[in-house]
Design an enzyme around this catalytic site. Structure first.
Site, PDB file in Angstrom:
ATOM      1  N   SER A  48      19.583  13.146 -25.878  1.00  0.00           N
ATOM      2  CA  SER A  48      19.561  13.820 -27.182  1.00  0.00           C
ATOM      3  C   SER A  48      20.316  13.066 -28.281  1.00  0.00           C
ATOM      4  O   SER A  48      19.817  13.005 -29.418  1.00  0.00           O
ATOM      5  CB  SER A  48      20.096  15.248 -27.041  1.00  0.00           C
ATOM      6  OG  SER A  48      19.248  15.968 -26.183  1.00  0.00           O
ATOM      7  N   THR A  84      22.181  22.549 -22.807  1.00  0.00           N
ATOM      8  CA  THR A  84      21.354  22.211 -21.657  1.00  0.00           C
ATOM      9  C   THR A  84      21.974  22.769 -20.387  1.00  0.00           C
ATOM     10  O   THR A  84      22.940  23.543 -20.435  1.00  0.00           O
ATOM     11  CB  THR A  84      21.070  20.687 -21.631  1.00  0.00           C
ATOM     12  OG1 THR A  84      20.130  20.436 -20.589  1.00  0.00           O
ATOM     13  CG2 THR A  84      22.307  19.841 -21.425  1.00  0.00           C
ATOM     14  N   LYS A  87      22.322  27.467 -20.601  1.00  0.00           N
ATOM     15  CA  LYS A  87      21.367  28.088 -21.537  1.00  0.00           C
ATOM     16  C   LYS A  87      21.465  29.614 -21.517  1.00  0.00           C
ATOM     17  O   LYS A  87      21.264  30.255 -22.550  1.00  0.00           O
ATOM     18  CB  LYS A  87      19.931  27.650 -21.216  1.00  0.00           C
ATOM     19  CG  LYS A  87      19.671  26.185 -21.523  1.00  0.00           C
ATOM     20  CD  LYS A  87      18.206  25.838 -21.269  1.00  0.00           C
ATOM     21  CE  LYS A  87      17.952  24.365 -21.479  1.00  0.00           C
ATOM     22  NZ  LYS A  87      16.538  24.001 -21.369  1.00  0.00           N
ATOM     23  N   ASP A 138      12.223  25.357 -26.299  1.00  0.00           N
ATOM     24  CA  ASP A 138      11.499  24.727 -25.170  1.00  0.00           C
ATOM     25  C   ASP A 138      10.009  25.080 -25.179  1.00  0.00           C
ATOM     26  O   ASP A 138       9.150  24.208 -24.996  1.00  0.00           O
ATOM     27  CB  ASP A 138      12.112  25.160 -23.833  1.00  0.00           C
ATOM     28  CG  ASP A 138      13.362  24.361 -23.489  1.00  0.00           C
ATOM     29  OD1 ASP A 138      13.548  23.257 -24.030  1.00  0.00           O
ATOM     30  OD2 ASP A 138      14.170  24.851 -22.663  1.00  0.00           O
ATOM     31  N   GLY A 170       5.782  26.315 -11.215  1.00  0.00           N
ATOM     32  CA  GLY A 170       7.207  26.535 -11.466  1.00  0.00           C
ATOM     33  C   GLY A 170       7.446  27.875 -12.136  1.00  0.00           C
ATOM     34  O   GLY A 170       6.548  28.398 -12.833  1.00  0.00           O
ATOM     35  N   GLY A 226      11.009  28.493 -13.146  1.00  0.00           N
ATOM     36  CA  GLY A 226      12.406  28.358 -13.567  1.00  0.00           C
ATOM     37  C   GLY A 226      12.523  28.563 -15.071  1.00  0.00           C
ATOM     38  O   GLY A 226      11.596  29.093 -15.717  1.00  0.00           O
ATOM     39  N   ASN A 272       4.746  29.280  -7.753  1.00  0.00           N
ATOM     40  CA  ASN A 272       6.114  28.780  -7.554  1.00  0.00           C
ATOM     41  C   ASN A 272       6.449  28.771  -6.072  1.00  0.00           C
ATOM     42  O   ASN A 272       5.948  29.596  -5.313  1.00  0.00           O
ATOM     43  CB  ASN A 272       7.109  29.680  -8.314  1.00  0.00           C
ATOM     44  CG  ASN A 272       8.477  29.046  -8.413  1.00  0.00           C
ATOM     45  OD1 ASN A 272       8.589  27.876  -8.779  1.00  0.00           O
ATOM     46  ND2 ASN A 272       9.522  29.785  -8.084  1.00  0.00           N
ATOM     47  N   LEU A 279       6.563  18.097 -17.173  1.00  0.00           N
ATOM     48  CA  LEU A 279       7.834  18.231 -17.894  1.00  0.00           C
ATOM     49  C   LEU A 279       8.837  17.160 -17.486  1.00  0.00           C
ATOM     50  O   LEU A 279       9.767  16.856 -18.230  1.00  0.00           O
ATOM     51  CB  LEU A 279       8.459  19.618 -17.619  1.00  0.00           C
ATOM     52  CG  LEU A 279       8.134  20.676 -18.656  1.00  0.00           C
ATOM     53  CD1 LEU A 279       6.649  20.877 -18.780  1.00  0.00           C
ATOM     54  CD2 LEU A 279       8.823  21.982 -18.323  1.00  0.00           C
TER      55      LEU A 279
HETATM   56  P1  NAP Z   1      15.137  25.325 -13.009  1.00  0.00           P
HETATM   57  O1  NAP Z   1      15.315  26.557 -13.828  1.00  0.00           O
HETATM   58  O2  NAP Z   1      16.199  24.895 -12.070  1.00  0.00           O
HETATM   59  O3  NAP Z   1      13.771  25.512 -12.166  1.00  0.00           O
HETATM   60  C1  NAP Z   1      13.339  24.523 -11.256  1.00  0.00           C
HETATM   61  C2  NAP Z   1      11.888  24.825 -10.861  1.00  0.00           C
HETATM   62  O4  NAP Z   1      11.388  23.755 -10.059  1.00  0.00           O
HETATM   63  C3  NAP Z   1      11.752  26.092  -9.995  1.00  0.00           C
HETATM   64  O5  NAP Z   1      10.519  26.688 -10.278  1.00  0.00           O
HETATM   65  C4  NAP Z   1      11.791  25.500  -8.563  1.00  0.00           C
HETATM   66  O6  NAP Z   1      11.168  26.335  -7.606  1.00  0.00           O
HETATM   67  C5  NAP Z   1      10.960  24.256  -8.779  1.00  0.00           C
HETATM   68  N1  NAP Z   1      11.153  23.163  -7.826  1.00  0.00           N
HETATM   69  C6  NAP Z   1      12.224  22.336  -7.739  1.00  0.00           C
HETATM   70  N2  NAP Z   1      11.989  21.383  -6.810  1.00  0.00           N
HETATM   71  C7  NAP Z   1      10.734  21.619  -6.315  1.00  0.00           C
HETATM   72  C8  NAP Z   1       9.922  20.974  -5.336  1.00  0.00           C
HETATM   73  N3  NAP Z   1      10.348  19.897  -4.684  1.00  0.00           N
HETATM   74  N4  NAP Z   1       8.700  21.499  -5.074  1.00  0.00           N
HETATM   75  C9  NAP Z   1       8.254  22.589  -5.743  1.00  0.00           C
HETATM   76  N5  NAP Z   1       8.977  23.229  -6.690  1.00  0.00           N
HETATM   77  C10 NAP Z   1      10.206  22.749  -6.959  1.00  0.00           C
HETATM   78  O7  NAP Z   1      14.855  24.051 -13.943  1.00  0.00           O
HETATM   79  P2  NAP Z   1      14.079  23.986 -15.354  1.00  0.00           P
HETATM   80  O8  NAP Z   1      15.062  23.970 -16.437  1.00  0.00           O
HETATM   81  O9  NAP Z   1      12.999  25.005 -15.354  1.00  0.00           O
HETATM   82  O10 NAP Z   1      13.476  22.505 -15.276  1.00  0.00           O
HETATM   83  C11 NAP Z   1      12.340  22.184 -14.449  1.00  0.00           C
HETATM   84  C12 NAP Z   1      11.961  20.713 -14.696  1.00  0.00           C
HETATM   85  O11 NAP Z   1      11.550  20.557 -16.059  1.00  0.00           O
HETATM   86  C13 NAP Z   1      13.106  19.713 -14.505  1.00  0.00           C
HETATM   87  O12 NAP Z   1      12.580  18.532 -13.956  1.00  0.00           O
HETATM   88  C14 NAP Z   1      13.609  19.445 -15.915  1.00  0.00           C
HETATM   89  O13 NAP Z   1      14.211  18.172 -16.063  1.00  0.00           O
HETATM   90  C15 NAP Z   1      12.309  19.526 -16.693  1.00  0.00           C
HETATM   91  N6  NAP Z   1      12.501  19.911 -18.099  1.00  0.00           N
HETATM   92  C16 NAP Z   1      11.978  19.089 -19.041  1.00  0.00           C
HETATM   93  C17 NAP Z   1      12.075  19.414 -20.370  1.00  0.00           C
HETATM   94  C18 NAP Z   1      11.467  18.503 -21.386  1.00  0.00           C
HETATM   95  O14 NAP Z   1      11.738  18.682 -22.573  1.00  0.00           O
HETATM   96  N7  NAP Z   1      10.618  17.561 -20.992  1.00  0.00           N
HETATM   97  C19 NAP Z   1      12.734  20.595 -20.770  1.00  0.00           C
HETATM   98  C20 NAP Z   1      13.261  21.437 -19.780  1.00  0.00           C
HETATM   99  C21 NAP Z   1      13.135  21.076 -18.438  1.00  0.00           C
HETATM  100  P3  NAP Z   1      12.037  27.497  -6.866  1.00  0.00           P
HETATM  101  O15 NAP Z   1      12.178  28.609  -7.872  1.00  0.00           O
HETATM  102  O16 NAP Z   1      11.183  27.895  -5.724  1.00  0.00           O
HETATM  103  O17 NAP Z   1      13.339  26.884  -6.477  1.00  0.00           O
END
Ligand code: NAP
Length: 289
Positions: free
Chosen positions: A23, A68, A72, A108, A132, A134, A155, A226
């Site tokens: 950022s 972040t 959040k 987001d 997903g 999350g 999910n 993402l």
């Molecule tokens: P979070 O709240 O921790 O949620 C993680 C999600 O990923 C949950 O649905 C989890 O499933 C699932 N998951 C993790 N490992 C997995 C695997 N090996 N196989 C299947 N499902 C898996 O995290 P978040 O904030 O939502 O972020 C999710 C991803 O998006 C991250 O990689 C993050 O870096 C990315 N992100 C990117 C941006 C962007 O601007 N590009 C913004 C925000 C987040 P369970 O619920 O079953 O554990």
């Protein structure tokens, strides 16, 4: 070249960990480009110091924050005002300090929708397969439920997918949530227009991971991932190879950042400058929000 003076105003991102954040590169490039006397810093704040950190924002007159992982949700307890999205998601990624009054926003979902639209899709009438449930998936689902016709949420923890689907009922769209399995993904992809990976699958160091088989992808599919570390995930590479439209994690990161920038500065975000800064930073160092 940025010159810091007694009048320079401060913006920052808070998180834990925070060392790899992209950022500051993105926002400082935008500040410099628009010749704004602002600087963007990163602060590591541990979960037990959130309330004090926000008091510090007021005391020091820090103008705005990005928030972040893992804060959040926690910040929503200590801000003075939350917009409708923050109230629904109980999660804020952007704070504006208006003369000591802290106002929370969540960009987001807006960022994801903007990145999708920028690739040329008209979301009206479309079906989205969202992998997903999350924080990021929830923000995206909340925004897209106002625009698309149908969302299927799959999910690993099926209960979370079903809970999210239930939360979206008031939008009156067709929304279903279920446990993620290869068979369900393949089935649901058949009549989906957009596939979004909002899980961490494919993120470094697990770069050989993808929840979607290459043979299930089609030319007429929009595929958004993402994950931006790496930006060219296995899913994105395989989607490109079949000629699908792809939207990478950097595009969403860019547009959520641009939306935050516009909330703080009331200036139009210079997205091309910000994208270059993100890609340069990723190429040299790698990183996270
Ligand atoms: P979070 O709240 O921790 O949620 C993680 C999600 O990923 C949950 O649905 C989890 O499933 C699932 N998951 C993790 N490992 C997995 C695997 N090996 N196989 C299947 N499902 C898996 O995290 P978040 O904030 O939502 O972020 C999710 C991803 O998006 C991250 O990689 C993050 O870096 C990315 N992100 C990117 C941006 C962007 O601007 N590009 C913004 C925000 C987040 P369970 O619920 O079953 O554990």
């Amino acid at each position: 070249m940025m010159v810091i003076s007694g009048k320079t105003e401060i913006f920052a991102v808070i998180g834990d960990p925070i060392e790899h954040t992209l950022s500051p590169a993105m926002h400082n490039a935008a500040f410099e480009h628009l010749r704004l006397d602002y600087v963007f810093l990163a602060f590591r704040v541990t979960p037990d110091e959130i309330e004090k950190a926000l008091q510090g924002v007021r005391a020091l007159g820090i103008r705005g924050l990005n928030v972040t992982m893992p804060h959040k949700h926690a910040v929503t307890e200590f801000i003075d005002e939350a917009d409708a999205t923050v109230k629904f998601l109980r999660s804020a990624n952007t704070i504006l300090n208006q003369r000591g009054r802290l106002r929370g926003f969540n960009t987001d979902g807006i960022g994801a929708a903007k990145a999708l639209k920028n690739s040329g899709i008209d979301l009206a009438g479309k079906k989205v397969l969202l992998l997903g449930a999350g924080g990021a998936a929830k923000a995206i689902a909340f925004t897209l439920a106002k625009e698309v016709d149908e969302i299927c949420i799959l999910n690993r923890d099926g209960m979370k997918a079903r809970e999210l689907a239930n939360l979206l009922e008031p939008f009156g769209k067709r929304v279903a949530g279920d446990e993620l399995s290869p068979k369900r993904i393949q089935q649901e992809l058949n009549d989906s227009d957009v596939l979004i990976n909002a899980t961490s699958a494919g993120m470094a160091p697990n770069t050989s991971e993808s929840l979607v088989k290459a043979s299930w992808l089609r030319t007429d599919l929009y595929v958004m991932d993402l994950v931006y570390n790496p930006n060219e995930t296995k899913l994105i590479q395989e989607a490109r190879a079949v000629g699908a439209k792809v939207i990478t994690g950097v595009e969403m990161l860019l547009y959520q950042g641009a939306a935050s920038f516009e909330i703080w500065t009331q200036c139009k975000a210079p997205v091309d400058v910000m994208r270059n800064a993100l890609l340069n930073k990723l190429a040299t160092k790698g990183g996270a929000v």
